[in-house]
Design a protein around this motif. Structure first.
Motif, PDB file in Angstrom:
ATOM      1  N   ARG A  57      33.608  38.184  89.763  1.00  0.00           N
ATOM      2  CA  ARG A  57      33.509  38.646  88.280  1.00  0.00           C
ATOM      3  C   ARG A  57      33.981  40.162  88.603  1.00  0.00           C
ATOM      4  N   VAL A  58      33.633  40.775  89.441  1.00  0.00           N
ATOM      5  CA  VAL A  58      34.007  42.261  89.745  1.00  0.00           C
ATOM      6  C   VAL A  58      35.743  42.417  89.619  1.00  0.00           C
ATOM      7  N   ARG A  59      36.172  41.516  90.483  1.00  0.00           N
ATOM      8  CA  ARG A  59      37.670  41.425  90.589  1.00  0.00           C
ATOM      9  C   ARG A  59      38.229  41.068  89.295  1.00  0.00           C
ATOM     10  N   SER A  60      37.893  39.910  88.522  1.00  0.00           N
ATOM     11  CA  SER A  60      38.212  39.631  87.317  1.00  0.00           C
ATOM     12  C   SER A  60      38.147  40.953  86.267  1.00  0.00           C
ATOM     13  N   ALA A  61      37.187  41.390  86.318  1.00  0.00           N
ATOM     14  CA  ALA A  61      36.945  42.667  85.433  1.00  0.00           C
ATOM     15  C   ALA A  61      37.864  43.768  85.671  1.00  0.00           C
ATOM     16  N   GLN A  62      38.268  44.015  87.045  1.00  0.00           N
ATOM     17  CA  GLN A  62      39.004  45.076  87.382  1.00  0.00           C
ATOM     18  C   GLN A  62      40.473  44.737  87.222  1.00  0.00           C
ATOM     19  N   SER A  63      40.848  43.476  86.806  1.00  0.00           N
ATOM     20  CA  SER A  63      42.234  43.195  86.514  1.00  0.00           C
ATOM     21  C   SER A  63      42.941  43.604  85.258  1.00  0.00           C
ATOM     22  N   ARG A  64      44.134  44.003  85.759  1.00  0.00           N
ATOM     23  CA  ARG A  64      44.937  44.769  84.636  1.00  0.00           C
ATOM     24  C   ARG A  64      45.028  43.822  83.171  1.00  0.00           C
ATOM     25  N   SER A  65      44.933  42.606  83.273  1.00  0.00           N
ATOM     26  CA  SER A  65      44.908  41.735  81.896  1.00  0.00           C
ATOM     27  C   SER A  65      43.415  42.022  81.459  1.00  0.00           C
ATOM     28  N   VAL A  66      42.517  42.325  81.923  1.00  0.00           N
ATOM     29  CA  VAL A  66      41.299  42.708  81.248  1.00  0.00           C
ATOM     30  C   VAL A  66      41.171  44.162  80.780  1.00  0.00           C
ATOM     31  N   ARG A  73      41.959  48.846  72.734  1.00  0.00           N
ATOM     32  CA  ARG A  73      40.625  48.935  71.774  1.00  0.00           C
ATOM     33  C   ARG A  73      40.147  50.420  71.717  1.00  0.00           C
ATOM     34  N   GLN A  74      39.969  50.946  72.644  1.00  0.00           N
ATOM     35  CA  GLN A  74      39.571  52.422  72.626  1.00  0.00           C
ATOM     36  C   GLN A  74      40.422  53.278  72.331  1.00  0.00           C
ATOM     37  N   GLY A  75      41.683  53.000  71.873  1.00  0.00           N
ATOM     38  CA  GLY A  75      42.622  54.018  71.491  1.00  0.00           C
ATOM     39  C   GLY A  75      43.575  54.437  72.681  1.00  0.00           C
ATOM     40  N   LEU A  76      43.285  53.972  73.684  1.00  0.00           N
ATOM     41  CA  LEU A  76      44.036  54.502  74.986  1.00  0.00           C
ATOM     42  C   LEU A  76      45.367  53.752  75.081  1.00  0.00           C
ATOM     43  N   ARG A  77      46.367  54.221  75.905  1.00  0.00           N
ATOM     44  CA  ARG A  77      47.601  53.847  75.986  1.00  0.00           C
ATOM     45  C   ARG A  77      48.116  53.701  77.494  1.00  0.00           C
ATOM     46  N   LEU A  78      48.909  52.815  77.933  1.00  0.00           N
ATOM     47  CA  LEU A  78      49.579  52.972  79.329  1.00  0.00           C
ATOM     48  C   LEU A  78      50.457  54.227  79.485  1.00  0.00           C
ATOM     49  N   PRO A  79      50.486  54.866  80.426  1.00  0.00           N
ATOM     50  CA  PRO A  79      51.349  56.276  80.719  1.00  0.00           C
ATOM     51  C   PRO A  79      52.620  55.846  81.046  1.00  0.00           C
ATOM     52  N   ALA A  80      53.515  56.635  80.710  1.00  0.00           N
ATOM     53  CA  ALA A  80      55.118  56.477  80.889  1.00  0.00           C
ATOM     54  C   ALA A  80      55.216  56.864  82.304  1.00  0.00           C
ATOM     55  N   ASP A  81      56.328  56.158  82.895  1.00  0.00           N
ATOM     56  CA  ASP A  81      56.424  56.693  84.297  1.00  0.00           C
ATOM     57  C   ASP A  81      56.606  57.842  84.402  1.00  0.00           C
ATOM     58  N   THR A  82      57.152  58.928  83.670  1.00  0.00           N
ATOM     59  CA  THR A  82      57.075  60.380  83.897  1.00  0.00           C
ATOM     60  C   THR A  82      55.989  60.950  83.709  1.00  0.00           C
ATOM     61  N   GLU A  83      54.949  60.469  83.244  1.00  0.00           N
ATOM     62  CA  GLU A  83      53.688  60.933  83.084  1.00  0.00           C
ATOM     63  C   GLU A  83      52.689  60.545  84.246  1.00  0.00           C
ATOM     64  N   ILE A  84      53.165  60.176  84.945  1.00  0.00           N
ATOM     65  CA  ILE A  84      52.098  59.748  86.324  1.00  0.00           C
ATOM     66  C   ILE A  84      52.512  60.506  87.338  1.00  0.00           C
TER      67      ILE A  84
END
Length: 104
Positions: A57-66, A73-84
């Motif tokens: 369950r922990v591995r499932s909850a840590q997955s990218r798809s979750v 839903r919390q208003g966050l987005r994935l960073p662009a490559d230049t932001e990493i």
């Protein structure tokens, strides 16, 4: 007072009964210990199964798809490559701090 034959028979009968009682007590204790060991092994197997389920369950909850939908839903987005920015972790063997790389 002389010890007669029937006294010797009574003495050896009591000694035999005492020895048999000790053997029975030891066997009873061994059976109880075996039952307790079996119960503990069953409990351990159940706990290991629960642990495996929780790990899954922990591995499932840590997955990218979750995590990605939850973050969106919390208003966050994935960073662009230049932001990493990758910050290297110091090696365990060396205690001296290493300078961090500057982003380009």
């Amino acid at each position: 007072m002389a010890v007669r034959g029937r006294h010797w028979i009574a003495f050896w009968l009591v000694a035999l009964l005492a020895a048999l009682w000790v053997v029975i007590a030891r066997q009873t204790a061994a059976l109880n210990a075996a039952r307790a060991l079996t119960d503990l092994r069953e409990e351990r197997a159940a706990l290991e199964g629960r642990r495996a389920d929780l790990d899954r369950r922990v591995r499932s909850a840590q997955s990218r798809s979750v995590l990605v939908p939850r973050a969106q839903r919390q208003g966050l987005r994935l960073p662009a490559d230049t932001e990493i920015i990758l910050i290297p972790a110091p090696a365990e063997s060396s205690r001296s701090p290493q300078p961090a790389e500057r982003p380009r």
